[in-house]
Design a protein around this motif. Sequence first.
Motif, short mmCIF file in Angstrom:
data_model
loop_
_atom_site.label_atom_id
_atom_site.label_comp_id
_atom_site.label_asym_id
_atom_site.label_seq_id
_atom_site.Cartn_x
_atom_site.Cartn_y
_atom_site.Cartn_z
N ALA A 1 0.85 -1.20 0.00
CA ALA A 1 0.00 0.00 0.00
C ALA A 1 0.88 1.24 0.00
O ALA A 1 2.01 1.22 0.49
CB ALA A 1 -0.93 0.01 1.22
N ASP B 1 -3.22 8.36 4.83
CA ASP B 1 -4.03 7.16 4.66
C ASP B 1 -3.27 6.18 3.77
O ASP B 1 -2.28 6.53 3.12
CB ASP B 1 -5.38 7.51 4.03
CG ASP B 1 -6.49 6.58 4.48
OD1 ASP B 1 -6.20 5.39 4.74
OD2 ASP B 1 -7.65 7.03 4.58
N TRP C 1 -3.60 3.46 0.65
CA TRP C 1 -4.35 2.89 -0.47
C TRP C 1 -3.65 1.61 -0.91
O TRP C 1 -2.48 1.62 -1.26
CB TRP C 1 -4.40 3.87 -1.63
CG TRP C 1 -5.33 5.03 -1.44
CD1 TRP C 1 -5.99 5.40 -0.31
CD2 TRP C 1 -5.70 5.99 -2.45
NE1 TRP C 1 -6.74 6.53 -0.53
CE2 TRP C 1 -6.58 6.92 -1.83
CE3 TRP C 1 -5.36 6.18 -3.78
CZ2 TRP C 1 -7.13 7.99 -2.53
CZ3 TRP C 1 -5.89 7.24 -4.48
CH2 TRP C 1 -6.79 8.14 -3.85
N THR C 2 -4.39 0.53 -0.93
CA THR C 2 -3.83 -0.78 -1.26
C THR C 2 -3.58 -0.92 -2.76
O THR C 2 -4.43 -0.58 -3.58
CB THR C 2 -4.76 -1.90 -0.79
OG1 THR C 2 -4.91 -1.80 0.63
CG2 THR C 2 -4.19 -3.26 -1.13
N TYR D 1 -11.20 4.13 -5.06
CA TYR D 1 -10.59 5.26 -4.37
C TYR D 1 -10.87 6.54 -5.16
O TYR D 1 -11.14 6.49 -6.36
CB TYR D 1 -9.08 5.07 -4.23
CG TYR D 1 -8.68 3.81 -3.50
CD1 TYR D 1 -8.61 3.76 -2.11
CD2 TYR D 1 -8.38 2.64 -4.21
CE1 TYR D 1 -8.25 2.61 -1.44
CE2 TYR D 1 -8.03 1.47 -3.54
CZ TYR D 1 -7.97 1.46 -2.16
OH TYR D 1 -7.61 0.31 -1.50
N GLY E 1 -8.77 4.61 2.93
CA GLY E 1 -8.31 3.28 2.57
C GLY E 1 -8.18 2.44 3.82
O GLY E 1 -9.15 2.15 4.50
N GLU F 1 -9.74 -5.24 0.78
CA GLU F 1 -9.10 -4.02 1.25
C GLU F 1 -10.17 -3.07 1.79
O GLU F 1 -11.25 -2.95 1.23
CB GLU F 1 -8.35 -3.35 0.10
CG GLU F 1 -7.07 -4.05 -0.28
CD GLU F 1 -7.28 -5.47 -0.79
OE1 GLU F 1 -8.15 -5.67 -1.65
OE2 GLU F 1 -6.60 -6.38 -0.29
N THR G 1 -12.03 0.08 2.12
CA THR G 1 -12.26 1.34 1.42
C THR G 1 -13.72 1.68 1.58
O THR G 1 -14.59 0.93 1.18
CB THR G 1 -11.85 1.26 -0.06
OG1 THR G 1 -12.28 2.45 -0.71
CG2 THR G 1 -12.42 0.06 -0.77
#
Length: 335
Positions: A88, A117, A119-120, A158, A179, A192, A194
Motif C-alpha cells: 500500500a 491514509d 491505499w492498497t 478510491y 483506505g 481491502e 475502502t
Amino acid sequence: MSTNPIVYMHSDAGAPQLSGLAGSLTALLDAILVTGYGVGAEAKAPAGWSLEFSGLNRRAYRNDAVLGTGTYFSVDDSDTVSGGNARAAYVRAFEQMSGVGLGVNGAPTVARMANGDTWTKSRALSGASRPWWAIATSKWFYIFIDAGATGLDTAAPYFAGDINSDVQGDQYCFVVANGLLGAPHTGSTSLESTKLFHARARASDSVSDALGGYILRGVSGAPGAVPVCLTVPSTAPSPTTITSFGRLGGAYPSPVNGGLFMEELLVREGPYLHRGRMPNCYSPQHNLAFSDLEVIPAVSALSGATVVAKAHLSVGAVTATSGGQLLFDVSTGVE
C-alpha cells in the motif's frame, strides 16, 4: 489539461502496470495524471494535473488551479515508512507544499494519521500485475484496484480531487477517500478496507472518522480537515441492510419510462449537512442491472450523456451485500 473525463485501464496499449513493488502506484499516477501513455491512435492523453515535487517513488501532484482548487496530492510509494510495506502507498492532500512530503493543512490531518491514509495496491509483495481501471479529469480522479487479482468487478474504489461543491467559490472542497486508515497492508486475503462507497448513510446520521474520506476544510472554512461520507437523496436503508451503492433497487428497464433511474451521491460532513456532490458519479436505482464496464449511451436524465457502469466491492469480506455498482458520466466535462 482535460476538461472531459478520460478512461484509463490496465489493458490499454502502453498502460503502466500496478503491483506490490515500491513505485508502481506513482508510476501509474504519473502516466494518468501528468504524462499520458501509449502511442498513435491508441495513445491516452494525461488528465492535466501537474507534478510539483518528485523524489524516489514519492510525488506531489496538483490539480488544476484555474478550473479547480489547485490542491496538492501527496503520494509516498517508497516503502520507507516505518512499519509499512509496498502493498500500500501513503496518501494525503495538502493546501500548500514546499517539497516532497512537506505540506500544511493536510487531509487527513497528521493527528489523525501520522503518515497519511493507505491505499492498497496488491495483497502480494511481488511484481505480479494487478488489474485497475480509472477515470480522471484535471480536477479529480477515481481509481479501482483489484489488489487480489480476483476480477476487476471486485476492485476497491478510491477517489482524490475536487467535489462539486455547493459552497460558492469553495477552495477547500478537495476530498481524499479512506483506505486502510494509515495501517500497513498485512497481505490478508480479506477485502481491502475502502469506505467511500460503502455505507449508505442516511441524511440524519452523524459523520465520524474513517467512515468515508476527508475534505480539506469543513463548511465553516476553519483550517483543519474534517471527515465526510456519502449518501443519496432518497431515504437509504440501514447499512446492515445493504452496504454498497447501486446494490439495491427496482427492475431495469424501469416500468415507469422504460429506462434508467439514478441518483447523485451527496457528500455530507454532518447530519443534514451536505457539502456537495461527487463529480460525474451516480448510484443507479436498480439492483446490479449492468455488467461491469457496460456502456449505456444517450441517458435522458443526463441530457443524452453516455455512462459506464463500474462494479465494486467495499469493506470487509465479500458477502451478499458488499458488492455494488456505480455509473460514471464519461461525456460531461468539468467547468
